[in-house]
Design a protein around this motif. Structure first.
Motif, short mmCIF file in Angstrom:
data_model
loop_
_atom_site.label_atom_id
_atom_site.label_comp_id
_atom_site.label_asym_id
_atom_site.label_seq_id
_atom_site.Cartn_x
_atom_site.Cartn_y
_atom_site.Cartn_z
N ASP A 52 0.88 -1.17 0.00
CA ASP A 52 0.00 0.00 0.00
C ASP A 52 0.92 1.22 0.00
O ASP A 52 1.46 1.61 1.03
CB ASP A 52 -0.91 -0.02 1.22
N PHE A 53 1.10 1.78 -1.19
CA PHE A 53 2.08 2.84 -1.41
C PHE A 53 1.81 4.04 -0.50
O PHE A 53 2.72 4.58 0.12
CB PHE A 53 2.05 3.26 -2.88
N ASP A 54 0.55 4.46 -0.42
CA ASP A 54 0.21 5.66 0.36
C ASP A 54 0.47 5.47 1.85
O ASP A 54 1.00 6.38 2.51
CB ASP A 54 -1.25 6.03 0.12
N LEU A 74 11.02 -1.04 -0.25
CA LEU A 74 10.43 0.29 -0.43
C LEU A 74 11.12 1.04 -1.56
O LEU A 74 10.48 1.76 -2.33
CB LEU A 74 10.51 1.08 0.88
N GLU A 77 9.84 -0.29 -4.87
CA GLU A 77 8.49 0.18 -5.17
C GLU A 77 8.42 1.70 -5.38
O GLU A 77 7.40 2.20 -5.83
CB GLU A 77 7.53 -0.23 -4.05
N VAL A 79 8.88 4.18 -2.96
CA VAL A 79 8.47 4.97 -1.80
C VAL A 79 9.60 5.92 -1.38
O VAL A 79 9.36 7.10 -1.10
CB VAL A 79 8.05 4.06 -0.62
N LYS A 82 9.90 8.80 -3.86
CA LYS A 82 8.79 9.75 -3.69
C LYS A 82 9.04 10.63 -2.46
O LYS A 82 8.81 11.84 -2.50
CB LYS A 82 7.48 8.98 -3.56
N LYS A 107 8.93 6.03 -12.58
CA LYS A 107 8.06 4.86 -12.51
C LYS A 107 7.96 4.18 -13.88
O LYS A 107 8.00 2.95 -13.97
CB LYS A 107 6.67 5.29 -12.04
#
Length: 179
Positions: A52-54, A74, A77, A79, A82, A107
């Motif tokens: 769950d990225f958020d 992380l 993916e 994270v 970001k 991405k």
């Protein structure tokens, strides 16, 4: 309370999969956790990561520290990237739209690289399969030729035996005809 993002082991012996959890750093590895934010299955090829990225980003922004393995997941993916980009927005290096554009470009490049890796795995499997089929065809051809040779030799022996059997009878018939 120091908070960590880490893996909690589940599954059976020699077939483990992991939950990616946010937990108190003093809690046991597979013990109580605050929130489950994803899962990681290293048994598949390539490894399966559901995150769950958020939620992960939110916990990172709150100050949760990932363990080494969780950090690599992380990072894979996006994270951490970001969070890095949002730090630049916070400092005023660029605006939110530019940050989002940078993240989307990263991405897309990451997705293309992963797809190329999957295609390479598929191509390698296909080439191994084709090579095995070619070897099997070669072996089959050799066996067919050997079998044909054996049949020809057996036919030649049978013809020679029949001829040898027919020769004394022909002599006997020739002797009786002369008498």
């Amino acid at each position: 309370m120091p908070v960590k993002i880490r893996l909690a082991r589940h599954g059976r012996k020699r077939n483990a999969y992991y939950y990616i959890v946010v937990a108190n750093s003093r809690a046991p590895r597979d013990g109580k956790y605050i929130e489950r934010i994803g899962s990681y299955n290293p048994n598949t090829n390539p490894a399966t990561i559901e995150l769950d990225f958020d939620k992960a980003l939110n916990w990172m922004l709150k100050g949760a520290q990932p363990t080494d393995t969780a950090r690599s997941i992380l990072s894979e993916e996006g994270v951490l990237f970001k969070k890095h980009v949002l730090g630049g927005v916070k400092k005023g290096a660029f605006d939110e739209a530019a940050a989002e554009a940078k993240f989307e470009a990263w991405k897309l490049a990451k997705t293309a690289k992963q797809q190329a890796g999957k295609d390479a795995l598929t191509a390698a499997k296909d080439s191994v399969k084709a090579e095995k089929l070619a070897k099997e065809a070669e072996i089959k051809e050799a066996r067919t030729q050997e079998l044909a040779k054996r049949k020809a030799d057996a036919a030649a022996e049978a013809a020679a035996a029949a001829q040898a059997e027919a020769a004394p009878e022909a002599e006997a018939n020739a002797d009786t005809a002369e008498a």
